[in-house]
Design a protein around this motif. Structure first.
Motif, PDB file in Angstrom:
ATOM      1  N   ALA A 232      36.397  -0.347 -31.608  1.00 34.44           N
ATOM      2  CA  ALA A 232      37.125  -0.351 -30.345  1.00 34.44           C
ATOM      3  C   ALA A 232      37.168  -1.750 -29.745  1.00 34.44           C
ATOM      4  O   ALA A 232      38.228  -2.231 -29.308  1.00 34.44           O
ATOM      5  CB  ALA A 232      36.480   0.630 -29.369  1.00 34.44           C
ATOM      6  N   LEU A 233      36.037  -2.434 -29.721  1.00 35.36           N
ATOM      7  CA  LEU A 233      35.984  -3.781 -29.146  1.00 35.36           C
ATOM      8  C   LEU A 233      36.805  -4.764 -29.970  1.00 35.36           C
ATOM      9  O   LEU A 233      37.519  -5.616 -29.420  1.00 35.36           O
ATOM     10  CB  LEU A 233      34.529  -4.243 -29.052  1.00 35.36           C
ATOM     11  CG  LEU A 233      33.639  -3.447 -28.089  1.00 35.36           C
ATOM     12  CD1 LEU A 233      32.190  -3.912 -28.195  1.00 35.36           C
ATOM     13  CD2 LEU A 233      34.133  -3.569 -26.655  1.00 35.36           C
ATOM     14  N   ASP A 234      36.718  -4.646 -31.299  1.00 34.47           N
ATOM     15  CA  ASP A 234      37.504  -5.528 -32.166  1.00 34.47           C
ATOM     16  C   ASP A 234      38.996  -5.312 -31.955  1.00 34.47           C
ATOM     17  O   ASP A 234      39.785  -6.269 -31.966  1.00 34.47           O
ATOM     18  CB  ASP A 234      37.149  -5.285 -33.635  1.00 34.47           C
ATOM     19  CG  ASP A 234      35.762  -5.785 -33.995  1.00 34.47           C
ATOM     20  OD1 ASP A 234      35.168  -6.548 -33.206  1.00 34.47           O
ATOM     21  OD2 ASP A 234      35.260  -5.391 -35.076  1.00 34.47           O
ATOM     22  N   THR A 235      39.391  -4.048 -31.789  1.00 31.24           N
ATOM     23  CA  THR A 235      40.813  -3.744 -31.591  1.00 31.24           C
ATOM     24  C   THR A 235      41.327  -4.355 -30.303  1.00 31.24           C
ATOM     25  O   THR A 235      42.456  -4.869 -30.245  1.00 31.24           O
ATOM     26  CB  THR A 235      41.040  -2.222 -31.588  1.00 31.24           C
ATOM     27  OG1 THR A 235      40.585  -1.669 -32.827  1.00 31.24           O
ATOM     28  CG2 THR A 235      42.523  -1.888 -31.418  1.00 31.24           C
ATOM     29  N   VAL A 236      40.517  -4.316 -29.252  1.00 28.54           N
ATOM     30  CA  VAL A 236      40.915  -4.945 -27.990  1.00 28.54           C
ATOM     31  C   VAL A 236      41.180  -6.431 -28.206  1.00 28.54           C
ATOM     32  O   VAL A 236      42.194  -6.982 -27.759  1.00 28.54           O
ATOM     33  CB  VAL A 236      39.838  -4.733 -26.911  1.00 28.54           C
ATOM     34  CG1 VAL A 236      40.157  -5.574 -25.677  1.00 28.54           C
ATOM     35  CG2 VAL A 236      39.757  -3.267 -26.529  1.00 28.54           C
ATOM     36  N   ASP A 237      40.282  -7.110 -28.916  1.00 30.41           N
ATOM     37  CA  ASP A 237      40.448  -8.550 -29.158  1.00 30.41           C
ATOM     38  C   ASP A 237      41.686  -8.835 -29.997  1.00 30.41           C
ATOM     39  O   ASP A 237      42.449  -9.767 -29.713  1.00 30.41           O
ATOM     40  CB  ASP A 237      39.208  -9.103 -29.869  1.00 30.41           C
ATOM     41  CG  ASP A 237      37.974  -9.104 -28.980  1.00 30.41           C
ATOM     42  OD1 ASP A 237      38.146  -9.067 -27.736  1.00 30.41           O
ATOM     43  OD2 ASP A 237      36.855  -9.125 -29.518  1.00 30.41           O
ATOM     44  N   ILE A 238      41.889  -8.023 -31.039  1.00 32.92           N
ATOM     45  CA  ILE A 238      43.045  -8.221 -31.912  1.00 32.92           C
ATOM     46  C   ILE A 238      44.346  -8.001 -31.153  1.00 32.92           C
ATOM     47  O   ILE A 238      45.306  -8.777 -31.262  1.00 32.92           O
ATOM     48  CB  ILE A 238      42.954  -7.283 -33.132  1.00 32.92           C
ATOM     49  CG1 ILE A 238      41.789  -7.700 -34.032  1.00 32.92           C
ATOM     50  CG2 ILE A 238      44.269  -7.271 -33.920  1.00 32.92           C
ATOM     51  CD1 ILE A 238      41.453  -6.673 -35.102  1.00 32.92           C
ATOM     52  N   GLN A 239      44.390  -6.922 -30.359  1.00 38.05           N
ATOM     53  CA  GLN A 239      45.610  -6.615 -29.608  1.00 38.05           C
ATOM     54  C   GLN A 239      45.877  -7.647 -28.521  1.00 38.05           C
ATOM     55  O   GLN A 239      47.027  -7.971 -28.213  1.00 38.05           O
ATOM     56  CB  GLN A 239      45.506  -5.213 -28.995  1.00 38.05           C
ATOM     57  CG  GLN A 239      45.557  -4.084 -30.003  1.00 38.05           C
ATOM     58  CD  GLN A 239      46.863  -4.071 -30.778  1.00 38.05           C
ATOM     59  OE1 GLN A 239      47.944  -3.945 -30.217  1.00 38.05           O
ATOM     60  NE2 GLN A 239      46.768  -4.221 -32.093  1.00 38.05           N
ATOM     61  N   GLU A 240      44.813  -8.175 -27.934  1.00 36.23           N
ATOM     62  CA  GLU A 240      44.991  -9.200 -26.891  1.00 36.23           C
ATOM     63  C   GLU A 240      45.706 -10.418 -27.462  1.00 36.23           C
ATOM     64  O   GLU A 240      46.625 -10.970 -26.847  1.00 36.23           O
ATOM     65  CB  GLU A 240      43.630  -9.589 -26.312  1.00 36.23           C
ATOM     66  CG  GLU A 240      43.710 -10.517 -25.098  1.00 36.23           C
ATOM     67  CD  GLU A 240      43.827 -11.982 -25.464  1.00 36.23           C
ATOM     68  OE1 GLU A 240      44.419 -12.744 -24.656  1.00 36.23           O
ATOM     69  OE2 GLU A 240      43.349 -12.361 -26.546  1.00 36.23           O
ATOM     70  N   LYS A 241      45.311 -10.810 -28.664  1.00 38.17           N
ATOM     71  CA  LYS A 241      45.947 -11.967 -29.298  1.00 38.17           C
ATOM     72  C   LYS A 241      47.364 -11.634 -29.746  1.00 38.17           C
ATOM     73  O   LYS A 241      48.288 -12.430 -29.580  1.00 38.17           O
ATOM     74  CB  LYS A 241      45.103 -12.431 -30.484  1.00 38.17           C
ATOM     75  CG  LYS A 241      43.740 -12.993 -30.089  1.00 38.17           C
ATOM     76  CD  LYS A 241      42.910 -13.353 -31.314  1.00 38.17           C
ATOM     77  CE  LYS A 241      41.540 -13.874 -30.897  1.00 38.17           C
ATOM     78  NZ  LYS A 241      40.672 -14.159 -32.084  1.00 38.17           N
ATOM     79  N   ALA A 242      47.541 -10.432 -30.317  1.00 37.90           N
ATOM     80  CA  ALA A 242      48.860 -10.054 -30.830  1.00 37.90           C
ATOM     81  C   ALA A 242      49.892  -9.911 -29.716  1.00 37.90           C
ATOM     82  O   ALA A 242      51.075 -10.195 -29.914  1.00 37.90           O
ATOM     83  CB  ALA A 242      48.747  -8.743 -31.612  1.00 37.90           C
ATOM     84  N   LEU A 243      49.434  -9.478 -28.532  1.00 34.09           N
ATOM     85  CA  LEU A 243      50.363  -9.194 -27.430  1.00 34.09           C
ATOM     86  C   LEU A 243      50.363 -10.278 -26.353  1.00 34.09           C
ATOM     87  O   LEU A 243      50.943 -10.074 -25.282  1.00 34.09           O
ATOM     88  CB  LEU A 243      50.002  -7.846 -26.794  1.00 34.09           C
ATOM     89  CG  LEU A 243      50.206  -6.618 -27.678  1.00 34.09           C
ATOM     90  CD1 LEU A 243      49.598  -5.381 -27.035  1.00 34.09           C
ATOM     91  CD2 LEU A 243      51.683  -6.403 -27.942  1.00 34.09           C
ATOM     92  N   ALA A 244      49.729 -11.384 -26.635  1.00 35.23           N
ATOM     93  CA  ALA A 244      49.563 -12.413 -25.604  1.00 35.23           C
ATOM     94  C   ALA A 244      50.889 -12.822 -24.967  1.00 35.23           C
ATOM     95  O   ALA A 244      51.016 -12.902 -23.736  1.00 35.23           O
ATOM     96  CB  ALA A 244      48.851 -13.628 -26.194  1.00 35.23           C
ATOM     97  N   SER A 245      51.897 -13.086 -25.778  1.00 34.93           N
ATOM     98  CA  SER A 245      53.195 -13.490 -25.218  1.00 34.93           C
ATOM     99  C   SER A 245      54.073 -12.291 -24.901  1.00 34.93           C
ATOM    100  O   SER A 245      54.824 -12.301 -23.925  1.00 34.93           O
ATOM    101  CB  SER A 245      53.919 -14.430 -26.191  1.00 34.93           C
ATOM    102  OG  SER A 245      54.110 -13.799 -27.446  1.00 34.93           O
ATOM    103  N   ALA A 246      53.948 -11.219 -25.707  1.00 30.28           N
ATOM    104  CA  ALA A 246      54.791 -10.034 -25.497  1.00 30.28           C
ATOM    105  C   ALA A 246      54.495  -9.363 -24.165  1.00 30.28           C
ATOM    106  O   ALA A 246      55.416  -8.883 -23.486  1.00 30.28           O
ATOM    107  CB  ALA A 246      54.596  -9.047 -26.641  1.00 30.28           C
ATOM    108  N   GLN A 247      53.220  -9.309 -23.774  1.00 25.55           N
ATOM    109  CA  GLN A 247      52.884  -8.627 -22.520  1.00 25.55           C
ATOM    110  C   GLN A 247      53.459  -9.368 -21.320  1.00 25.55           C
ATOM    111  O   GLN A 247      53.804  -8.748 -20.307  1.00 25.55           O
ATOM    112  CB  GLN A 247      51.368  -8.436 -22.402  1.00 25.55           C
ATOM    113  CG  GLN A 247      50.547  -9.709 -22.406  1.00 25.55           C
ATOM    114  CD  GLN A 247      50.330 -10.279 -21.021  1.00 25.55           C
ATOM    115  OE1 GLN A 247      50.573  -9.612 -20.019  1.00 25.55           O
ATOM    116  NE2 GLN A 247      49.894 -11.527 -20.988  1.00 25.55           N
ATOM    117  N   VAL A 248      53.606 -10.690 -21.430  1.00 27.51           N
ATOM    118  CA  VAL A 248      54.232 -11.447 -20.337  1.00 27.51           C
ATOM    119  C   VAL A 248      55.681 -11.030 -20.177  1.00 27.51           C
ATOM    120  O   VAL A 248      56.158 -10.749 -19.067  1.00 27.51           O
ATOM    121  CB  VAL A 248      54.129 -12.959 -20.603  1.00 27.51           C
ATOM    122  CG1 VAL A 248      54.902 -13.742 -19.538  1.00 27.51           C
ATOM    123  CG2 VAL A 248      52.668 -13.405 -20.643  1.00 27.51           C
TER     124      VAL A 248
END
Length: 264
Positions: A232-248
């Protein structure tokens, strides 16, 4: 995060792959969405065949449905004393109470009687899959899976009832306060839910009264908890990086950050 975590529970035969995508519709940017595999038999998912003409064929069941759909009792869905609105997803029936339809209705009622009496439920239910399903339900605090909405079960031909696949976590992780007011206890047994049948309690309420079931649950939790938390914690980190620009871009389009939306 929920689906990645559920994939670590190997008593769940199949867990959908779920990814984030940026959606464009006819060239117009629509934001970030979740894109997931559909739950169904075949297609490299649950490899079973549902034949509405065969008694004890394979059955895919879902508790709960969209109330806008026309449903016929005894054909599309049925109830037990403690579970309401069990939809027969596969096979599809065109008549009420066919022999194969009656088979799964009676099977579920017999399984429930065994659960309530704590006498022989292992003969009807694949307990290992039920425990893994309950672990992901509690780990994510997903009240929908307490026999409410998008709660899946299936019975392969000639086999016991299995729980899963894990699905529908939009109201998990404390995202729907109407279902549960406190997150300190168990979502499956510390609450009474009006959507359930008798006494507003579920099968879990009975099973946790069985020392054998409780011991097996505790042993399985101790076995998987560290890997689940790390995943779960790893997925949060991975998704944070993957969505860094998309979430903006998403929140520039949809001004909903820090705002209550829907009924949660």
């Amino acid at each position: 995060m929920a689906h990645n975590t559920a994939k670590k529970l190997d008593n769940l035969e199949y867990t959908p792959t779920h990814i984030a995508v940026e959606l464009y519709l006819n060239g117009e940017y629509m934001g970030v969405y979740g894109f997931a595999e559909k739950i169904e038999f075949g297609g490299g998912k649950l490899e079973y065949t549902a034949d509405g003409e065969t008694v004890d064929t394979s059955y895919l069941l879902e508790v709960g449905w969209d109330y806008n759909d026309d449903m016929v009792y005894g054909m599309n869905y049925f109830d037990t004393d403690y579970i309401l609105r069990i939809v027969i997803k596969e096979p599809e029936f065109t008549k009420r109470y066919t022999p194969s339809g009656n088979y799964i209705i009676n099977y579920m009622k017999e399984a429930e009687n065994a659960v309530v009496s704590l006498n022989g439920y292992e003969e009807y239910i694949d307990v290992d899959s039920l425990i893994d399903y309950l672990i992901i339900t509690e780990f994510t605090n997903n009240t929908e899976n307490v026999f409410y909405r998008s709660c899946y079960m299936y019975k392969p031909s000639g086999e016991k009832l299995k729980f899963g696949p894990a699905w529908d976590f939009d109201m998990a992780f404390g995202n729907y306060s109407y279902d549960i007011k406190s997150y300190d206890g168990w979502c499956s047994i510390d609450n009474k839910f009006t959507h359930l049948g008798n006494d507003s309690v579920s099968w879990y309420s009975f099973l946790f009264k069985d020392p054998k079931f409780t011991e097996k649950f505790v042993l399985r939790w101790d076995e998987v908890k560290d890997e689940l938390l790390q995943t779960a914690l790893d997925t949060v980190d991975i998704q944070e990086k993957a969505l860094a620009s998309a979430q903006v871009r998403n929140f520039e389009l949809w001004d909903i950050m820090d705002k209550k939306i829907g009924a949660g």
